[in-house]
Scaffold this motif. Structure first.
Motif, PDB file in Angstrom:
ATOM      1  N   ARG A 310     130.136  21.212  -0.901  1.00 45.34           N
ATOM      2  CA  ARG A 310     129.533  22.516  -0.606  1.00 45.34           C
ATOM      3  C   ARG A 310     130.470  23.625  -1.095  1.00 45.34           C
ATOM      4  NH1 ARG A 310     128.758  26.738   3.141  1.00 45.34           N
ATOM      5  NH2 ARG A 310     126.535  27.170   3.570  1.00 45.34           N
ATOM      6  N   THR A 311     129.926  24.582  -1.826  1.00 45.00           N
ATOM      7  CA  THR A 311     130.688  25.747  -2.272  1.00 45.00           C
ATOM      8  C   THR A 311     129.839  26.994  -2.054  1.00 45.00           C
ATOM      9  OG1 THR A 311     131.855  24.463  -3.971  1.00 45.00           O
ATOM     10  CG2 THR A 311     131.885  26.852  -4.200  1.00 45.00           C
ATOM     11  N   ALA A 312     130.432  28.010  -1.431  1.00 47.58           N
ATOM     12  CA  ALA A 312     129.685  29.234  -1.130  1.00 47.58           C
ATOM     13  C   ALA A 312     130.640  30.421  -1.122  1.00 47.58           C
ATOM     14  CB  ALA A 312     128.969  29.113   0.219  1.00 47.58           C
ATOM     15  N   SER A 313     130.084  31.614  -1.276  1.00 47.51           N
ATOM     16  CA  SER A 313     130.875  32.838  -1.204  1.00 47.51           C
ATOM     17  C   SER A 313     130.514  33.613   0.054  1.00 47.51           C
ATOM     18  CB  SER A 313     130.647  33.716  -2.439  1.00 47.51           C
ATOM     19  OG  SER A 313     129.304  34.145  -2.511  1.00 47.51           O
ATOM     20  N   TYR A 314     131.483  34.388   0.551  1.00 47.57           N
ATOM     21  CA  TYR A 314     131.304  35.155   1.782  1.00 47.57           C
ATOM     22  C   TYR A 314     131.902  36.555   1.595  1.00 47.57           C
ATOM     23  CZ  TYR A 314     130.394  30.558   3.785  1.00 47.57           C
ATOM     24  OH  TYR A 314     129.884  29.309   4.046  1.00 47.57           O
ATOM     25  N   ARG A 315     131.223  37.533   2.133  1.00 47.39           N
ATOM     26  CA  ARG A 315     131.707  38.899   2.019  1.00 47.39           C
ATOM     27  C   ARG A 315     132.960  39.103   2.862  1.00 47.39           C
ATOM     28  NH1 ARG A 315     126.062  42.445   2.129  1.00 47.39           N
ATOM     29  NH2 ARG A 315     125.144  41.454   0.285  1.00 47.39           N
ATOM     30  N   THR A 316     133.772  40.057   2.432  1.00 42.30           N
ATOM     31  CA  THR A 316     135.015  40.373   3.134  1.00 42.30           C
ATOM     32  C   THR A 316     134.999  41.834   3.575  1.00 42.30           C
ATOM     33  OG1 THR A 316     136.079  40.924   1.036  1.00 42.30           O
ATOM     34  CG2 THR A 316     136.321  38.659   1.824  1.00 42.30           C
ATOM     35  N   ARG A 317     135.949  42.191   4.409  1.00 40.78           N
ATOM     36  CA  ARG A 317     136.060  43.567   4.900  1.00 40.78           C
ATOM     37  C   ARG A 317     137.126  44.357   4.172  1.00 40.78           C
ATOM     38  NH1 ARG A 317     137.092  43.742  11.086  1.00 40.78           N
ATOM     39  NH2 ARG A 317     136.926  45.961  10.590  1.00 40.78           N
ATOM     40  N   HIS A 318     138.179  43.679   3.701  1.00 37.86           N
ATOM     41  CA  HIS A 318     139.350  44.395   3.190  1.00 37.86           C
ATOM     42  C   HIS A 318     139.594  44.195   1.695  1.00 37.86           C
ATOM     43  CE1 HIS A 318     140.535  45.436   7.301  1.00 37.86           C
ATOM     44  NE2 HIS A 318     140.255  44.190   7.629  1.00 37.86           N
ATOM     45  N   SER A 319     138.692  43.504   1.010  1.00 41.12           N
ATOM     46  CA  SER A 319     138.849  43.289  -0.422  1.00 41.12           C
ATOM     47  C   SER A 319     137.598  43.751  -1.148  1.00 41.12           C
ATOM     48  CB  SER A 319     139.089  41.796  -0.725  1.00 41.12           C
ATOM     49  OG  SER A 319     139.121  41.580  -2.125  1.00 41.12           O
ATOM     50  N   ASP A 320     137.740  44.048  -2.437  1.00 39.97           N
ATOM     51  CA  ASP A 320     136.577  44.365  -3.257  1.00 39.97           C
ATOM     52  C   ASP A 320     135.945  43.101  -3.827  1.00 39.97           C
ATOM     53  OD1 ASP A 320     138.798  43.875  -4.811  1.00 39.97           O
ATOM     54  OD2 ASP A 320     138.308  45.364  -6.338  1.00 39.97           O
ATOM     55  N   HIS A 321     136.484  41.930  -3.479  1.00 34.98           N
ATOM     56  CA  HIS A 321     135.912  40.647  -3.861  1.00 34.98           C
ATOM     57  C   HIS A 321     135.414  39.917  -2.623  1.00 34.98           C
ATOM     58  CE1 HIS A 321     137.680  39.996  -8.085  1.00 34.98           C
ATOM     59  NE2 HIS A 321     138.083  41.201  -7.717  1.00 34.98           N
ATOM     60  N   CYS A 322     134.378  39.103  -2.799  1.00 31.71           N
ATOM     61  CA  CYS A 322     134.042  38.111  -1.788  1.00 31.71           C
ATOM     62  C   CYS A 322     135.018  36.942  -1.930  1.00 31.71           C
ATOM     63  CB  CYS A 322     132.617  37.603  -1.971  1.00 31.71           C
ATOM     64  SG  CYS A 322     131.346  38.878  -1.770  1.00 31.71           S
ATOM     65  N   LEU A 323     135.153  36.167  -0.874  1.00 33.74           N
ATOM     66  CA  LEU A 323     135.979  34.969  -0.983  1.00 33.74           C
ATOM     67  C   LEU A 323     135.091  33.752  -1.240  1.00 33.74           C
ATOM     68  CD1 LEU A 323     135.601  33.357   1.926  1.00 33.74           C
ATOM     69  CD2 LEU A 323     137.362  34.928   2.688  1.00 33.74           C
ATOM     70  N   VAL A 324     135.683  32.711  -1.801  1.00 34.90           N
ATOM     71  CA  VAL A 324     134.979  31.478  -2.124  1.00 34.90           C
ATOM     72  C   VAL A 324     135.521  30.353  -1.261  1.00 34.90           C
ATOM     73  CG1 VAL A 324     134.361  29.839  -3.948  1.00 34.90           C
ATOM     74  CG2 VAL A 324     134.694  32.252  -4.501  1.00 34.90           C
ATOM     75  N   VAL A 325     134.628  29.584  -0.662  1.00 38.75           N
ATOM     76  CA  VAL A 325     135.001  28.431   0.153  1.00 38.75           C
ATOM     77  C   VAL A 325     134.394  27.188  -0.487  1.00 38.75           C
ATOM     78  CG1 VAL A 325     134.871  27.342   2.421  1.00 38.75           C
ATOM     79  CG2 VAL A 325     135.055  29.840   2.242  1.00 38.75           C
ATOM     80  N   ALA A 326     135.242  26.226  -0.844  1.00 40.83           N
ATOM     81  CA  ALA A 326     134.782  24.976  -1.455  1.00 40.83           C
ATOM     82  C   ALA A 326     135.244  23.798  -0.617  1.00 40.83           C
ATOM     83  CB  ALA A 326     135.316  24.849  -2.885  1.00 40.83           C
ATOM     84  N   ASP A 327     134.287  22.982  -0.190  1.00 43.23           N
ATOM     85  CA  ASP A 327     134.581  21.754   0.547  1.00 43.23           C
ATOM     86  C   ASP A 327     134.494  20.572  -0.395  1.00 43.23           C
ATOM     87  OD1 ASP A 327     135.049  22.750   3.157  1.00 43.23           O
ATOM     88  OD2 ASP A 327     132.905  23.087   3.392  1.00 43.23           O
ATOM     89  N   PHE A 328     135.479  19.661  -0.299  1.00 41.97           N
ATOM     90  CA  PHE A 328     135.536  18.487  -1.157  1.00 41.97           C
ATOM     91  C   PHE A 328     135.703  17.226  -0.326  1.00 41.97           C
ATOM     92  CE2 PHE A 328     137.292  21.998  -3.638  1.00 41.97           C
ATOM     93  CZ  PHE A 328     136.611  21.883  -4.848  1.00 41.97           C
ATOM     94  N   SER A 329     135.218  16.143  -0.882  1.00 36.04           N
ATOM     95  CA  SER A 329     135.537  14.808  -0.386  1.00 36.04           C
ATOM     96  C   SER A 329     136.415  14.120  -1.418  1.00 36.04           C
ATOM     97  CB  SER A 329     134.265  13.985  -0.158  1.00 36.04           C
ATOM     98  OG  SER A 329     133.528  14.485   0.932  1.00 36.04           O
ATOM     99  N   ARG A 330     137.424  13.429  -0.928  1.00 32.46           N
ATOM    100  CA  ARG A 330     138.298  12.685  -1.846  1.00 32.46           C
ATOM    101  C   ARG A 330     137.605  11.405  -2.280  1.00 32.46           C
ATOM    102  NH1 ARG A 330     141.975  14.967   1.851  1.00 32.46           N
ATOM    103  NH2 ARG A 330     143.687  16.091   0.858  1.00 32.46           N
ATOM    104  N   GLU A 331     137.544  11.198  -3.596  1.00 36.22           N
ATOM    105  CA  GLU A 331     136.919   9.985  -4.106  1.00 36.22           C
ATOM    106  C   GLU A 331     137.890   8.821  -4.005  1.00 36.22           C
ATOM    107  OE1 GLU A 331     135.610  10.936  -8.042  1.00 36.22           O
ATOM    108  OE2 GLU A 331     133.804  11.936  -7.319  1.00 36.22           O
ATOM    109  N   ARG A 332     137.345   7.698  -3.572  1.00 34.67           N
ATOM    110  CA  ARG A 332     138.200   6.534  -3.369  1.00 34.67           C
ATOM    111  C   ARG A 332     137.919   5.472  -4.441  1.00 34.67           C
ATOM    112  NH1 ARG A 332     136.915   8.761   1.397  1.00 34.67           N
ATOM    113  NH2 ARG A 332     138.545   9.018   2.963  1.00 34.67           N
TER     114      ARG A 332
END
Length: 332
Positions: A310-332
Motif C-alpha cells: 500500500r502506498t498513499a499520500s497525506y496532506r501536511t500542516r507545516h510543509s508545502d509537500h504532502c508526505l508519502v507512506v509506503a508499506d512493504f512486505s519482505r519477500e522470502r
C-alpha cells in the motif's frame, strides 16, 4: 462552396487531433514535449473530455478514446478505485517528506504514521533530527544526514561512502538480519513557465528534463557499485512520474526501449527498482503543492527484496509537500 465546407468542418478534427497528440506525447515522452507532459495526465483527461462534449457527431468515439487514454496514462484511474479495498499493512513502513526548507515541525509530522524508516528532504539541522529520531524510535534511533537530505531509522544506520561534493542525495546501510541500503534524494527543481506560445519556454522545459535525467543517471552510476543493491530509494524527484527520467533506475523501463542519453561514463545498468505507487498506489497520490496537490513528485521506489502492499499520500500542516507512506512486505 466545397472549400467553405472543408473550412467549416475543420473544428471537428481539432479534438481528435488533441487526443492523438496527448496519447503520442505520453506513450513516447521526449524532452521536446516536456512542457506538455509535465502537467497532470488527469487534468489533460478532464480538459479533453470537456472539449469533446461539444462535438456531437464524434462525441462517443472521442469519449472512448479519452477513456483509453485514462487507462494507459492516468494513474488515478486505477488508484482511486483501490480506495474501496480493505486497508492492508506490511511489515516495513517507509515515510518520505520534503520539510519545506528545514522546518522541524514538518519533520515531526511523520510521527503520526509510525514509520520504520523516514526519508527527509530539505531536512532540519542535525540537532533537530536527532531529537526527532529519538522521539520516533527511542534508544534504537539512528540518523544519517547530508547537505540537503536525511535518513532516520529504527536500528543502526551506517553511511555509505559518497563522492566529495555530493549534495543531491544521502545513502546509508541499515544493519539487521537482512541489511538494507537506503537512499533519500532531492533532484533538480523544475522549470515553471507559462508562456508556452514562446519556443524558448519549450526549450527550457526540455533542458530541465534532460538535466534531471542526467542527474539521476549519475546517482544510479554511483549507487550501482554498492554491495547488496538498493532496497529503498525515495524523496523529492521534482517531476511527475516520467519514465524518460527514471529509466536509469528501472530495468523494466529500459527494456521497453525508453530512449535516454546518459552522460559519458555513466552506467548503462539500471538499479533494478520499481515505483511503489505504481505497484500498490491508493487514492490521488499527488504531493505538490500542499494543500491542493496536483502532481506526484514525491516518490518511494523499492528493490526486488520488497513487495509494496500500500502506498498513499497525506496532506501536511507545516510543509508545502504532502508526505508519502509506503508499506512493504519482505519477500522470502
Amino acid at each position: 462552396m466545397a472549400g467553405k465546407k472543408r473550412v467549416a468542418g475543420l473544428p471537428s478534427v481539432i479534438p481528435g487531433a488533441i487526443l492523438v497528440f496527448a496519447g503520442a506525447a505520453h506513450a513516447f515522452p521526449t524532452d521536446i514535449l516536456y512542457a506538455f507532459t509535465i502537467w497532470p495526465t488527469w487534468l489533460v483527461l478532464i480538459l479533453g473530455l470537456a472539449l469533446s462534449m461539444g462535438f456531437k457527431p464524434y462525441r462517443r468515439l472521442l469519449v472512448l478514446g479519452w477513456l483509453a487514454f485514462a487507462w494507459f496514462f492516468v494513474e488515478e484511474a486505477r488508484t482511486i478505485p483501490a480506495m474501496l479495498m480493505p486497508e492492508v499493512h506490511g511489515d516495513l513502513r517507509v515515510v518520505s517528506l520534503n520539510c519545506a526548507g528545514g522546518d522541524p515541525a514538518a519533520a515531526r509530522e511523520v510521527a503520526a504514521f509510525d514509520p520504520d524508516i523516514v526519508l527527509l528532504q530539505e531536512s532540519p539541522g542535525a540537532k533537530d533530527l536527532q531529537a526527532i529520531a529519538r522521539g520516533l524510535f527511542g534508544a534504537e534511533a539512528s540518523v544519517v544526514t547530508g547537505p540537503d537530505a536525511a535518513i532516520l531509522a529504527r536500528g543502526r544506520l551506517v553511511p555509505l561512502p559518497l563522492p566529495r561534493g555530493t549534495g543531491d542525495y544521502v545513502a546509508a546501510r541499515l544493519d539487521g538480519p537482512v541489511p538494507m541500503n537506503i537512499v533519500s534524494l532531492r533532484l533538480l527543481p523544475p522549470t515553471l513557465r507559462f508562456d508556452l506560445w514562446n519556443p524558448e519556454a519549450w526549450s527550457a522545459y526540455g533542458a530541465n528534463r534532460a538535466a534531471r535525467r542526467e542527474e539521476l543517471a549519475e546517482i544510479a552510476s554511483r549507487l550501482a557499485r554498492v554491495e547488496g543493491g538498493i532496497a529503498i530509494l525515495g524523496g523529492d524527484f521534482n517531476t511527475p512520474p516520467d519514465r524518460g527520467i527514471t529509466a536509469p533506475i528501472s530495468p523494466s523501463l529500459r527494456r521497453r526501449g525508453v530512449g535516454v542519453r546518459l552522460r559519458q561514463g555513466a552506467t548503462d545498468e539500471p538499479l533494478g527498482l520499481a515505483d511503489s505507487f505504481r505497484g500498490a498506489g491508493v487514492g490521488h497520490g499527488a504531493t505538490a503543492v500542499n494543500p491542493w496537490p496536483l502532481v506526484r513528485i514525491d516518490q518511494i521506489w523499492h528493490g526486488s527484496g520488497l513487495r509494496p502492499v500500500r502506498t498513499a499520500s497525506y496532506r501536511t500542516r507545516h510543509s508545502d509537500h504532502c508526505l508519502v507512506v509506503a508499506d512493504f512486505s519482505r519477500e522470502r
